[in-house]
Design a protein around this motif. Structure first.
Motif: not given
Ligand SMILES: [Zn+2]
Length: 130
Positions: A68, A71-73, A75-76, A82, A85, A89
């Motif tokens: 989590v 993925f969000f790091t 994405d940011a 996504p 990615q 992942w």
């Protein structure tokens, strides 16, 4: 009194290195299989059936957190969509738990030791020398 750094090094790193938390010398694993007892000091690593579930829970929490947060790091801070990615992942979420399996069980045994629930069998006698 030991500092937090000393406790982390002694127990957490020791658990990750798969060393017995009691004597800090005995190997907890023989290959991919956890030994029943420490070969050096004789403490039983898992006294009750089902204790390995704690290690599985550590493994699950760590892989989900890494997934989590990672993925969000990504994405940011990048423009990678996504869907692109996922080829990283998805294999990560399958391979990491396998590679982390022994360390997570080692950490659980260390937590058991810190909780005071790791000991030798009460009726254990030293091996006879022939
Ligand atoms: Zn030991």
């Amino acid at each position: 009194m030991a500092s937090i750094g000393e406790v982390v090094h002694k127990y957490i790193v020791g658990g990750l290195q798969l060393r017995c938390p009691s004597c800090e010398q005995g190997a907890m694993f023989d290959g991919f299989t956890m030994r029943e007892k420490c070969p050096m000091c004789g403490v039983r690593f898992e006294r009750r059936s089902g204790e390995s579930v704690g290690g599985v829970m550590i493994n699950l929490v760590v892989v989900e957190l890494l997934f989590v947060v990672g993925f969000f790091t990504v994405d940011a801070i990048t423009d990678i969509p996504p869907m692109y990615q996922l080829p990283f992942w998805l294999p990560f979420s399958i391979l990491f738990p396998i590679l982390f399996y022994r360390s997570s069980r080692g950490l659980w045994v260390t937590m058991t030791y810190l909780n005071g629930d790791l000991s030798k069998d009460p009726d254990e006698t030293p091996p006879e020398v022939e």
